[in-house]
Scaffold this motif. Structure first.
Motif, PDB file in Angstrom:
ATOM      1  N   CYS A 239      12.579 -11.328  57.310  1.00 20.96           N
ATOM      2  CA  CYS A 239      11.502 -11.921  56.908  1.00 20.96           C
ATOM      3  C   CYS A 239      12.146 -12.575  55.411  1.00 20.96           C
ATOM      4  O   CYS A 239      11.744 -13.656  54.932  1.00 20.96           O
ATOM      5  CB  CYS A 239      10.560 -11.003  56.368  1.00 20.96           C
ATOM      6  N   ILE A 240      13.218 -12.061  54.787  1.00 22.50           N
ATOM      7  CA  ILE A 240      13.748 -12.465  53.755  1.00 22.50           C
ATOM      8  C   ILE A 240      14.602 -13.763  53.724  1.00 22.50           C
ATOM      9  O   ILE A 240      14.418 -14.769  53.033  1.00 22.50           O
ATOM     10  CB  ILE A 240      14.755 -11.423  52.963  1.00 22.50           C
ATOM     11  N   THR A 241      14.904 -13.787  54.976  1.00 18.76           N
ATOM     12  CA  THR A 241      15.920 -15.332  55.279  1.00 18.76           C
ATOM     13  C   THR A 241      15.024 -16.309  55.842  1.00 18.76           C
ATOM     14  O   THR A 241      15.684 -17.321  56.210  1.00 18.76           O
ATOM     15  CB  THR A 241      17.297 -15.122  56.130  1.00 18.76           C
ATOM     16  N   GLY A 242      13.771 -16.053  56.092  1.00 18.77           N
ATOM     17  CA  GLY A 242      12.971 -16.919  56.639  1.00 18.77           C
ATOM     18  C   GLY A 242      12.905 -17.163  58.220  1.00 18.77           C
ATOM     19  O   GLY A 242      12.209 -18.116  58.565  1.00 18.77           O
ATOM     20  N   PHE A 243      13.590 -16.435  58.892  1.00 19.99           N
ATOM     21  CA  PHE A 243      13.950 -16.711  60.414  1.00 19.99           C
ATOM     22  C   PHE A 243      12.425 -16.064  61.023  1.00 19.99           C
ATOM     23  O   PHE A 243      12.254 -16.351  62.133  1.00 19.99           O
ATOM     24  CB  PHE A 243      14.918 -15.835  60.816  1.00 19.99           C
ATOM     25  N   ILE A 244      11.760 -15.169  60.225  1.00 16.40           N
ATOM     26  CA  ILE A 244      10.569 -14.686  60.745  1.00 16.40           C
ATOM     27  C   ILE A 244       9.475 -15.051  59.412  1.00 16.40           C
ATOM     28  O   ILE A 244       9.645 -14.808  58.421  1.00 16.40           O
ATOM     29  CB  ILE A 244      10.385 -13.198  60.959  1.00 16.40           C
ATOM     30  N   ARG A 245       8.306 -15.397  59.806  1.00 13.98           N
ATOM     31  CA  ARG A 245       7.213 -15.677  58.774  1.00 13.98           C
ATOM     32  C   ARG A 245       6.550 -14.171  58.594  1.00 13.98           C
ATOM     33  O   ARG A 245       5.979 -13.774  59.571  1.00 13.98           O
ATOM     34  CB  ARG A 245       6.283 -16.773  59.429  1.00 13.98           C
ATOM     35  N   HIS A 246       6.414 -13.665  57.537  1.00 10.41           N
ATOM     36  CA  HIS A 246       5.703 -12.450  57.248  1.00 10.41           C
ATOM     37  C   HIS A 246       4.376 -12.724  56.750  1.00 10.41           C
ATOM     38  O   HIS A 246       4.116 -13.841  56.313  1.00 10.41           O
ATOM     39  CB  HIS A 246       6.460 -11.521  56.271  1.00 10.41           C
ATOM     40  N   GLU A 247       3.323 -11.904  57.069  1.00  8.84           N
ATOM     41  CA  GLU A 247       1.867 -12.209  56.665  1.00  8.84           C
ATOM     42  C   GLU A 247       1.599 -12.120  55.142  1.00  8.84           C
ATOM     43  O   GLU A 247       0.852 -13.018  54.487  1.00  8.84           O
ATOM     44  CB  GLU A 247       0.945 -11.522  57.608  1.00  8.84           C
ATOM     45  N   LYS A 248       2.206 -11.198  54.778  1.00 12.35           N
ATOM     46  CA  LYS A 248       1.828 -10.880  53.241  1.00 12.35           C
ATOM     47  C   LYS A 248       3.057 -10.545  52.329  1.00 12.35           C
ATOM     48  O   LYS A 248       4.121 -10.093  52.932  1.00 12.35           O
ATOM     49  CB  LYS A 248       0.902  -9.760  52.898  1.00 12.35           C
ATOM     50  N   GLY A 249       2.958 -10.893  51.113  1.00 12.11           N
ATOM     51  CA  GLY A 249       4.157 -10.650  50.159  1.00 12.11           C
ATOM     52  C   GLY A 249       4.964 -11.513  49.957  1.00 12.11           C
ATOM     53  O   GLY A 249       4.703 -12.682  50.563  1.00 12.11           O
ATOM     54  N   LYS A 250       5.768 -11.545  48.931  1.00 10.03           N
ATOM     55  CA  LYS A 250       6.641 -12.701  48.293  1.00 10.03           C
ATOM     56  C   LYS A 250       7.805 -12.244  48.098  1.00 10.03           C
ATOM     57  O   LYS A 250       8.065 -11.188  47.789  1.00 10.03           O
ATOM     58  CB  LYS A 250       5.627 -12.886  47.178  1.00 10.03           C
ATOM     59  N   VAL A 251       8.854 -13.249  48.324  1.00  6.93           N
ATOM     60  CA  VAL A 251      10.243 -13.223  47.998  1.00  6.93           C
ATOM     61  C   VAL A 251      10.777 -13.917  46.968  1.00  6.93           C
ATOM     62  O   VAL A 251      10.361 -15.102  46.784  1.00  6.93           O
ATOM     63  CB  VAL A 251      10.861 -13.308  49.300  1.00  6.93           C
ATOM     64  N   PHE A 252      11.335 -13.432  45.852  1.00  3.03           N
ATOM     65  CA  PHE A 252      11.793 -14.216  44.837  1.00  3.03           C
ATOM     66  C   PHE A 252      13.231 -14.113  44.566  1.00  3.03           C
ATOM     67  O   PHE A 252      13.860 -12.990  45.004  1.00  3.03           O
ATOM     68  CB  PHE A 252      11.317 -13.565  43.313  1.00  3.03           C
ATOM     69  N   PHE A 253      13.665 -15.568  44.691  1.00  4.78           N
ATOM     70  CA  PHE A 253      15.358 -15.474  44.402  1.00  4.78           C
ATOM     71  C   PHE A 253      15.673 -16.065  43.065  1.00  4.78           C
ATOM     72  O   PHE A 253      15.287 -17.120  42.698  1.00  4.78           O
ATOM     73  CB  PHE A 253      16.035 -16.205  45.380  1.00  4.78           C
ATOM     74  N   ARG A 254      16.239 -15.319  42.081  1.00  2.02           N
ATOM     75  CA  ARG A 254      16.196 -15.783  40.711  1.00  2.02           C
ATOM     76  C   ARG A 254      14.890 -16.359  40.211  1.00  2.02           C
ATOM     77  O   ARG A 254      14.968 -17.174  39.684  1.00  2.02           O
ATOM     78  CB  ARG A 254      17.287 -16.649  40.612  1.00  2.02           C
ATOM     79  N   ASP A 255      13.717 -15.550  40.391  1.00  2.00           N
ATOM     80  CA  ASP A 255      12.574 -16.125  39.710  1.00  2.00           C
ATOM     81  C   ASP A 255      11.755 -17.205  40.317  1.00  2.00           C
ATOM     82  O   ASP A 255      11.092 -17.873  40.110  1.00  2.00           O
ATOM     83  CB  ASP A 255      12.548 -16.502  38.248  1.00  2.00           C
ATOM     84  N   LYS A 256      12.592 -17.418  41.688  1.00  2.00           N
ATOM     85  CA  LYS A 256      12.204 -18.611  42.380  1.00  2.00           C
ATOM     86  C   LYS A 256      11.449 -18.375  43.536  1.00  2.00           C
ATOM     87  O   LYS A 256      12.088 -17.553  44.172  1.00  2.00           O
ATOM     88  CB  LYS A 256      13.368 -19.887  42.522  1.00  2.00           C
ATOM     89  N   ASN A 257      10.169 -18.716  43.822  1.00  2.00           N
ATOM     90  CA  ASN A 257       9.568 -18.131  45.000  1.00  2.00           C
ATOM     91  C   ASN A 257      10.120 -18.786  46.525  1.00  2.00           C
ATOM     92  O   ASN A 257      10.214 -20.065  46.306  1.00  2.00           O
ATOM     93  CB  ASN A 257       8.027 -18.511  44.919  1.00  2.00           C
ATOM     94  N   ILE A 258      10.591 -18.181  47.090  1.00  2.00           N
ATOM     95  CA  ILE A 258      11.255 -18.601  48.146  1.00  2.00           C
ATOM     96  C   ILE A 258      10.676 -18.328  49.744  1.00  2.00           C
ATOM     97  O   ILE A 258      10.922 -18.216  50.766  1.00  2.00           O
ATOM     98  CB  ILE A 258      12.947 -18.306  48.525  1.00  2.00           C
TER      99      ILE A 258
END
Lengths: 252, 334
Positions: free
Chosen positions: A48-67
């Motif tokens: 989910c974090i690396t984008g290989f699977i789409r998650h339904e809910k929730g957010k991932v931030f990398f250095r305050d950037k929404n990825i």
């Protein structure tokens, strides 16, 4: 400074809850371990974090950037690299040519320098340099062998080498110790420590707790897709819920 | 007791693509087969000067070898099994016919223009399916030529079932041969160089395992798009050349022959070499011409030959020949 943070990640596979609002934050330059019994959603979390699977809910931030919604290659370009649990080298290519591919990629080319792609034609040399650093004997035939002929230990290292070739900021290791002998793990641990010294943040999903605890600064435990504990390694395994998850409860 | 032993012949210092050449003999050893191919191709129109029919066959043979190269490149270097070579031929052919017959673009412009334009059209049409892999991509590409045939038929555009006529013919007899010979050789040697560049390596990586390519920060679809563009450029050139050779463009450009024969040629010649594709079509196309003598029984013999090849020499002729060329066997005492 927090480099990677995940907020309330949820993922269901046809009704089965694989991840149930998992949140965690990783400091820059730390080694963060994720443990849990089989099927607790560790690999799904990495996917989910690396984008290989789409998650339904929730957010991932990398250095305050929404990825959150980015495709995997864009996430990788930012410096968030991953290894695969089932090794995925390019079997028909020699080991060092396996590294030429990430070196050709946009991130390594942009950053250049010693670990970058350099100019065209230089990539073979850079690739062999990286392989040497990661424990392939430079003067032997090993770096030139086809990846399909290499044993597991080398393939695991090749996975890590692919990440290093991209000049990563974060490496997500999906069980790089599994299937290795104690000696081979002993060879990998200094390597991880060296990466940590260079300022790379490492997130490790691992089953082999003893080896993990040698390098991990903080650990999170998952069970049935829920976060049940987080903290210093030996505090986490003292936690009653973690013990229950691994060993079962006392009540019969 | 004796056992057989394989010994490398020729150059002593040899690693992947790097040769240490020290004598004329070694240069000949390396360049010999390549020069032989070039020489034979350039001499063919001269030798066959008295039989114009066979000069035509040479042209068709080269068209098929272009298609086979395009198939071999996509299937074995990028991992996209494309069963729709006739799609490239059709699009390239019709584009060339429209440019030449309707818009009166002269032939020396219409062939290169149609190749590029047709390749752009093919790539755009295939773009939605590029994330597919394996069998799924193969089936989709098989559909495309059928689909376009029906579209042209039903809407009655581009001459409908009658096709487009009044197309400029290729100039002169020898020039007609040499155009395709030169282009085929350029594509063959160019593509062989290309697949050994770093970008070619990335394409081979896509074939092996596209998840790792994604994890390396490379856009797989973009790489596949480039590869499909190259393959359709080759296919569209073949199509537009064919249209100017027949001075007619019709629905038969989308025929299954253009999809199947290149695949058979690659199977016979040896897949993953590019040159194997050429050798395969040099065998298959003249064979099918020789067999015309047998009338409708031709297909049976053709099939038997193909089956025998696949069963007994499944590695392909080129694989066998190159092994024989680089190594020799001898019996030694144990």
């Amino acid at each position: 400074m927090i480099i990677l943070s995940a907020e309330n990640i949820s993922k269901t596979f046809k009704g089965l809850k694989a991840l149930d609002s998992v949140s965690f934050q990783v400091e820059e330059g730390e080694v963060y371990g994720i443990i849990g019994p089989n099927g607790s959603g560790k690999t799904t979390l990495i996917n989910c974090i690396t984008g290989f699977i789409r998650h339904e809910k929730g957010k991932v931030f990398f250095r305050d950037k929404n990825i959150t919604k980015l495709p995997p290659h864009k996430i990788a370009r930012m410096g968030i690299t991953r290894t695969f649990q089932i090794m995925r080298p390019y079997f028909s290519l020699p080991a060092y040519k396996n590294l030429v591919i990430p070196l050709w990629g946009p991130r390594a080319r942009k950053l250049g320098g010693w670990r970058g792609g350099g100019k065209h034609g230089d990539r073979d040399t850079v690739a062999i340099d990286i392989l040497e650093e990661i424990g392939f004997e430079r003067d032997s035939r090993v770096p030139y062998k086809l990846a399909s002929t290499l044993p597991t230990g080398y393939l695991k290292r090749l996975e890590l080498a692919r990440c290093i070739a991209m000049r990563p900021e974060v490496i997500l290791c999906d069980e790089i110790f599994s299937g290795l002998s104690v000696g081979e793990i002993g060879g990998l641990i200094p390597l991880l420590e060296k990466l940590k010294l260079e300022g790379v943040t490492i997130i490790m999903v691992e089953h082999r707790l003893r080896e993990l605890f040698k390098v991990a600064d903080r650990v999170m435990a998952l069970q049935f897709g829920e976060k049940i504990a987080e903290g210093k390694p030996y505090d986490v395994i003292e936690d009653s819920r973690v013990r229950e998850a691994y060993l079962g409860s006392d009540e019969v | 007791m004796k056992r057989s032993e394989r010994v490398d012949r020729g150059i002593n210092v040899r690693s992947e693509g790097i040769y240490a050449i020290s004598s004329l003999k070694e240069i000949l050893y390396l360049a010999g087969p390549r020069m032989a191919l070039v020489l034979i191709l350039f001499l063919l129109p001269v030798v066959l000067d008295s039989v114009p029919y066979w000069k035509r066959v040479v042209n068709i043979m080269l068209v098929y070898s272009l298609l086979a190269i395009s198939f071999d490149f996509l299937a074995n270097y990028v991992g996209l099994v494309c069963l729709g070579c006739s799609f490239f031929v059709g699009v390239g052919g019709y584009t060339s016919a429209i440019l030449n017959s309707y818009l009166h673009v002269p032939i020396y412009l219409s062939i290169p223009l149609a190749s590029v334009l047709g390749a752009v059209i093919c790539t755009l049409l295939l773009l939605p399916c590029l994330w597919l892999r394996g069998v799924y991509f193969a089936i989709i590409t098989l559909m495309y030529p059928l689909l376009l045939t029906r579209v042209i038929e039903a809407l009655n555009i581009f001459g409908g079932t009658n096709g487009i006529s009044g197309i400029e013919s290729l100039p002169g007899n020898d020039l007609e041969n040499y155009i395709i010979i030169v282009v085929m050789l350029a594509i063959l040697f160019g593509l062989r160089r290309f697949v050994n560049q770093d970008i070619g390596l990335v394409m081979r990586g896509v074939k092996d395992n596209d998840q790792s390519i994604r994890a390396s920060g490379i856009n797989v679809t973009w790489i596949k798009t480039q590869a499909v563009f190259i393959a359709s450029l080759i296919g569209c050139f073949a199509g537009s050349y064919l249209v100017h050779l027949y001075i007619w463009a019709g629905l038969s450009l989308f025929a299954l022959d253009f999809s199947i024969i290149p695949i058979a040629a690659v199977t016979i010649g040896g897949s993953g070499f590019l040159i194997g594709a050429v050798v395969g079509s040099f065998i298959l196309v003249p064979l099918s011409e020789f067999l015309r003598f047998f009338g409708s029984f031709r297909i049976v013999i053709y099939c038997v030959v193909l089956t025998l090849f696949i069963v007994f020499k499944s590695e392909g002729i080129m694989m066998y020949i190159s092994r024989r060329y680089h190594q020799f066997e001898r019996w030694v005492d144990v």
